[in-house]
Design a protein around this motif. Sequence first.
Motif, mmCIF file in Angstrom:
data_model
loop_
_atom_site.group_PDB
_atom_site.id
_atom_site.type_symbol
_atom_site.label_atom_id
_atom_site.label_comp_id
_atom_site.label_asym_id
_atom_site.label_seq_id
_atom_site.Cartn_x
_atom_site.Cartn_y
_atom_site.Cartn_z
ATOM 1 N N ALA A 1 88.268 74.152 101.105
ATOM 2 C CA ALA A 1 88.174 72.841 100.455
ATOM 3 C C ALA A 1 89.447 72.520 99.682
ATOM 4 N N ILE A 2 90.002 73.515 99.003
ATOM 5 C CA ILE A 2 91.213 73.279 98.220
ATOM 6 C C ILE A 2 92.423 73.088 99.128
ATOM 7 N N VAL A 3 92.440 73.770 100.270
ATOM 8 C CA VAL A 3 93.522 73.542 101.238
ATOM 9 C C VAL A 3 93.424 72.121 101.797
ATOM 10 N N ALA A 4 92.198 71.684 102.079
ATOM 11 C CA ALA A 4 92.003 70.334 102.624
ATOM 12 C C ALA A 4 92.217 69.255 101.571
ATOM 13 N N HIS A 5 91.904 69.577 100.319
ATOM 14 C CA HIS A 5 92.053 68.627 99.209
ATOM 15 C C HIS A 5 92.863 69.315 98.102
ATOM 16 N N PRO A 6 94.180 69.420 98.241
ATOM 17 C CA PRO A 6 94.993 70.201 97.297
ATOM 18 C C PRO A 6 94.837 69.774 95.840
ATOM 19 N N TRP A 7 94.543 68.537 95.596
ATOM 20 C CA TRP A 7 94.379 68.032 94.238
ATOM 21 C C TRP A 7 93.160 68.617 93.543
ATOM 22 N N ALA B 1 101.489 75.218 101.167
ATOM 23 C CA ALA B 1 101.346 74.376 102.354
ATOM 24 C C ALA B 1 102.002 73.015 102.140
ATOM 25 N N ARG B 2 101.839 72.455 100.944
ATOM 26 C CA ARG B 2 102.473 71.161 100.640
ATOM 27 C C ARG B 2 103.987 71.287 100.652
ATOM 28 N N ALA B 3 104.494 72.369 100.065
ATOM 29 C CA ALA B 3 105.936 72.578 100.035
ATOM 30 C C ALA B 3 106.500 72.756 101.438
ATOM 31 N N LEU B 4 105.766 73.473 102.284
ATOM 32 C CA LEU B 4 106.214 73.686 103.656
ATOM 33 C C LEU B 4 106.219 72.371 104.422
ATOM 34 N N ALA B 5 105.181 71.558 104.211
ATOM 35 C CA ALA B 5 105.108 70.254 104.889
ATOM 36 C C ALA B 5 106.254 69.356 104.438
ATOM 37 N N ALA B 6 106.575 69.419 103.145
ATOM 38 C CA ALA B 6 107.662 68.587 102.621
ATOM 39 C C ALA B 6 109.013 69.015 103.173
ATOM 40 N N SER B 7 109.151 70.309 103.458
ATOM 41 C CA SER B 7 110.423 70.825 103.983
ATOM 42 C C SER B 7 110.614 70.523 105.462
ATOM 43 N N VAL C 1 86.124 84.070 90.078
ATOM 44 C CA VAL C 1 86.443 82.643 90.098
ATOM 45 C C VAL C 1 87.939 82.424 89.896
ATOM 46 N N SER C 2 88.538 83.175 88.979
ATOM 47 C CA SER C 2 89.977 83.032 88.740
ATOM 48 C C SER C 2 90.783 83.381 89.985
ATOM 49 N N TYR C 3 90.366 84.441 90.673
ATOM 50 C CA TYR C 3 91.066 84.816 91.912
ATOM 51 C C TYR C 3 90.937 83.716 92.955
ATOM 52 N N ILE C 4 89.716 83.224 93.151
ATOM 53 C CA ILE C 4 89.490 82.197 94.175
ATOM 54 C C ILE C 4 90.345 80.968 93.909
ATOM 55 N N LEU C 5 90.271 80.441 92.691
ATOM 56 C CA LEU C 5 91.003 79.217 92.374
ATOM 57 C C LEU C 5 92.511 79.449 92.365
ATOM 58 N N GLY C 6 92.931 80.604 91.863
ATOM 59 C CA GLY C 6 94.365 80.885 91.793
ATOM 60 C C GLY C 6 95.004 81.013 93.162
ATOM 61 N N VAL C 7 94.412 81.816 94.031
ATOM 62 C CA VAL C 7 94.984 82.026 95.362
ATOM 63 C C VAL C 7 94.858 80.780 96.222
ATOM 64 N N ALA C 8 93.693 80.128 96.163
ATOM 65 C CA ALA C 8 93.513 78.907 96.958
ATOM 66 C C ALA C 8 94.484 77.826 96.503
ATOM 67 N N GLY C 9 94.648 77.679 95.184
ATOM 68 C CA GLY C 9 95.573 76.680 94.664
ATOM 69 C C GLY C 9 97.009 76.972 95.047
ATOM 70 N N GLN C 10 97.399 78.245 94.982
ATOM 71 C CA GLN C 10 98.769 78.607 95.349
ATOM 72 C C GLN C 10 99.007 78.403 96.836
ATOM 73 N N ASN C 11 98.021 78.737 97.647
ATOM 74 C CA ASN C 11 98.166 78.542 99.088
ATOM 75 C C ASN C 11 98.305 77.064 99.427
ATOM 76 N N ALA C 12 97.518 76.219 98.740
ATOM 77 C CA ALA C 12 97.617 74.772 98.962
ATOM 78 C C ALA C 12 98.990 74.259 98.554
ATOM 79 N N ALA C 13 99.510 74.780 97.431
ATOM 80 C CA ALA C 13 100.839 74.373 96.977
ATOM 81 C C ALA C 13 101.911 74.800 97.978
#
Length: 231
Positions: free
Chosen positions: A98-104, A161-167, A147-159
Amino acid sequence: MATKPRRAPRRTEALSRDVIVKAAIEILDAEGEDALTLRALTVRLTTGYGAIYHHVADRGDLLAAATDDVVARLLADLVADAEPRQAPRALALGLFDAIVAHPWVGAQLNREPWRPALLDIYERVSEQLQALGVPDRALSDSASVLVSYILGVAGQNAANARALAASKMDRSAFLATVAARWSRLDPVKYPSVYKARTHLREHNDRQQFLVGVDVILAGIETVNRAGARPA
């Protein structure tokens, strides 16, 4: 003869909070958090500011409502009678996707931890850990770690992915570049990283994420079994 200016088309569909939140999610997914403005919503929904403010207090309220909606739908879709060991894995993977699909969503969950979305996640994780036999004395810390692991890793992975798409760089090309750089490292100074280069091209973020979830769950179970033994 002068022509009269054309009026904007009137909205025919009834406006509701659900309709506004759905439109907000569409904007957030397509254009990112910065693109979500009340002006953008009035254009998309062909309505005025007053109609928007009748249902949401401000942009912050709208972001929170959109996050609550994504999380609520995810939790509702989870299988209620899943095997206790699989339930937290399914929830973790669902949140990751969900966080990968909706990075915000990841950013919003960390920004306002008092909102229903994060509270509901914490409660569901706590219920699942209780089903695994985690005692009340250890429940708060165990749930917080997971919960911290889930949100932290998912959030970093989404970030990432966004950086890779921007590049504009292909993921395979990016991993190949990293592997090439790691192959030039000193194998004595960086033995583990040097060995890992050979598997980097096949790296799977979701699989690695689940490995981390399994390690945490195994650690929680091990610690609590040890704590339950008589001194």
